[in-house]
Design a protein around this motif. Structure first.
Motif, PDB file in Angstrom:
ATOM      1  N   GLU A  58      47.445  33.114  32.599  1.00 31.26           N
ATOM      2  CA  GLU A  58      46.524  33.809  31.704  1.00 31.26           C
ATOM      3  C   GLU A  58      46.121  32.857  30.589  1.00 31.26           C
ATOM      4  O   GLU A  58      46.976  32.210  29.974  1.00 31.26           O
ATOM      5  N   ASN A 117      40.584  36.849  29.134  1.00 34.32           N
ATOM      6  CA  ASN A 117      40.446  38.159  28.505  1.00 34.32           C
ATOM      7  C   ASN A 117      39.021  38.366  28.020  1.00 34.32           C
ATOM      8  O   ASN A 117      38.454  37.494  27.358  1.00 34.32           O
ATOM      9  N   GLU A 149      40.396  39.913  32.724  1.00 33.55           N
ATOM     10  CA  GLU A 149      41.240  41.021  32.277  1.00 33.55           C
ATOM     11  C   GLU A 149      40.473  41.866  31.271  1.00 33.55           C
ATOM     12  O   GLU A 149      39.976  41.352  30.269  1.00 33.55           O
ATOM     13  N   ASP A 179      43.938  45.401  31.975  1.00 38.63           N
ATOM     14  CA  ASP A 179      44.971  44.942  31.045  1.00 38.63           C
ATOM     15  C   ASP A 179      45.585  46.135  30.304  1.00 38.63           C
ATOM     16  O   ASP A 179      44.937  47.166  30.168  1.00 38.63           O
ATOM     17  N   LYS A 200      47.692  45.562  35.156  1.00 41.00           N
ATOM     18  CA  LYS A 200      48.743  44.945  34.336  1.00 41.00           C
ATOM     19  C   LYS A 200      49.446  46.036  33.563  1.00 41.00           C
ATOM     20  O   LYS A 200      48.863  46.636  32.649  1.00 41.00           O
TER      21      LYS A 200
HETATM   22 CA    CA Z   1      45.450  39.984  28.736  1.00 41.29          CA
END
Ligand code: CA
Ligand code: C2E
Ligand code: CA
Ligand code: CA
Length: 282
Positions: A58, A117, A149, A179, A200
Motif C-alpha cells: 500500500e 488511496n 482503495e 478500505d 479491507k
Molecule cells: Ca488504505
C-alpha cells in the motif's frame, strides 16, 4: 476554583489559536509542496497468507516538510481536502505509484502490485480516469498492477457518479478495494450492484480480535460474506502473531500491519525483499 477556571479557559483559547495558526501556515506551505517536490510515498507490504509472500504494497503519502520534518497524511490530507488541493496531490500519487511500478518492472519486485488511496473528493474529478490511464500508459505499466482503495463514503453521496467512475477504472483493468470496511455506515447493497475485488477489514476489528468475542464474530462474518460473494479479504492493523494466526485459521486472504512491516521508503522495501526478510516468492 475560579482562578483555575480562568486559566483553563485561557489555555484553551491559546491552544485553539495555535492550532488555527498552524493550520493556516500548513495550508500555505501545502500550496508550494508539490512544486518543491516535498511529497514522498512510503510502502507497506501486504502479505498473502496462503503463499506467505508479499504480493502487494500500500502506498501511503508522507510530506517531507522543510521545517517540521516528515508529516503524516492525517496532518495534511484533511486540510488538502478542504482547500481542494487534494486533486493535484492525488494526481501526483497516481503518477508516483505508476513510476514506481515502472521502475520495479524487471527486478525482484516485478510481481508487486501497488494499492493507492483515493478519497471521495478525488473521485469527483471527471478527468481522474483519464489521468490514471495516461499515467499507466506513460510508464508502460500493466493496469492490473494498480489497485485503488476507497472508503464506503463513496457509496453514500454522488452514488451514481461514483459508480460510473469506478466502472471506468475497472474497465481500465485497475483493481478496486473497499478500505476501512465495516465502519462506513453505508448499506451492503453496493457489494451486490458493484464488482469489488477486495475488502479491507478495518483495523478497529482486528486490534482485539483475539480478546473480544464480538470482534472475532464480526471478522469471521466479513470474511465469509466476502468469500461467498467471490471477493478477497485483507485485514489491516495486524500487530501480533496471535492475530495473524486467527486470520490464517479463518481463511483471510491477506494481512497488513506493523507485525509484517511498517510503511517504509521504496529503497528499504527493496532491501528487505533482497535480504529475504520479506519474500515475493521469486
Ligand atoms: Ca488504505
Ligand atoms: P488508511 O488508508 O486506513 O491507512 C492505514 C493507516 O494505518 C496508515 O497510516 C498506516 O501507516 C497505519 N497502519 C498500518 N499498519 C498498522 C498497524 O499495524 N497498527 C497501527 N496502529 N497502524 C497501522 P498513515 O500512513 O498515517 O495514513 C493515514 C491515512 O491517511 C490513511 O488511512 C489514508 O486514509 C490516508 N492516506 C494516506 N496516503 C494517502 C494518499 O496518498 N491519498 C489519500 N487521499 N489519503 C491517503
Ligand atoms: Ca484502512
Ligand atoms: Ca483508516
Amino acid at each position: 476554583a475560579k482562578e483555575q477556571g480562568r486559566n483553563t479557559y485561557q489555555f484553551y483559547t491559546e491552544g485553539m489559536q495555535d492550532r488555527e495558526v498552524m493550520r493556516l501556515e500548513l495550508d500555505k506551505d501545502l500550496s508550494k509542496a508539490l512544486a518543491n517536490d516535498e511529497f514522498v510515498l512510503f510502502f507497506q507490504p501486504q502479505l498473502d497468507l496462503e503463499s506467505g509472500d508479499v504480493t502487494s504494497v500500500e502506498a501511503l503519502i508522507r510530506w517531507q516538510h522543510p521545517r517540521r520534518g516528515l508529516l503524516s497524511p492525517v496532518e495534511f490530507i484533511p486540510l488538502a481536502e478542504e482547500s481542494g488541493r487534494i486533486t493535484d496531490i492525488g494526481r501526483w500519487v497516481i503518477l508516483a505509484a505508476c513510476r514506481q511500478l515502472g521502475r520495479w518492472k524487471n527486478g525482484q519486485c516485478r510481481n508487486l502490485r501497488i494499492a493507492i488511496n483515493l478519497s471521495g473528493l478525488e473521485l469527483n474529478d471527471d478527468s481522474l480516469v483519464d489521468h490514471v490511464r495516461n499515467a499507466l500508459r506513460s510508464e508502460q505499466v500493466d493496469p492490473s498492477k494498480l489497485e485503488v482503495e476507497l472508503t464506503e463514503e463513496i457509496f453514500i453521496q454522488n452514488i451514481e457518479h461514483n459508480l460510473n467512475q469506478l466502472s471506468k477504472l475497472r474497465q481500465l483493468g485497475v483493481q478496486l478495494a473497499i478500505d476501512d470496511f465495516g465502519v462506513g455506515y453505508s448499506s451492503l447493497g453496493y457489494l451486490r450492484d458493484f464488482p469489488v475485488d477486495l475488502l479491507k477489514i478495518d483495523r478497529s476489528f482486528i486490534t482485539d480480535v483475539t480478546e473480544r468475542h464480538d470482534d472475532a464474530v464480526i471478522t469471521r462474518a466479513v470474511i465469509n460474506l466476502a468469500h461467498n460473494l467471490g471477493i478477497r479479504v485483507i485485514a489491516e492493523g495486524v500487530e501480533t502473531e496471535e492475530q495473524l494466526q486467527f486470520l490464517r485459521d479463518h481463511r483471510c486472504n491477506m494481512a497488513q500491519g506493523y507485525l509484517i512491516s511498517r510503511p517504509v521508503p521504496a529503497r528499504d522495501l527493496e532491501k528487505a525483499l533482497a535480504k529475504g526478510i520479506l519474500s515475493t516468492g521469486l
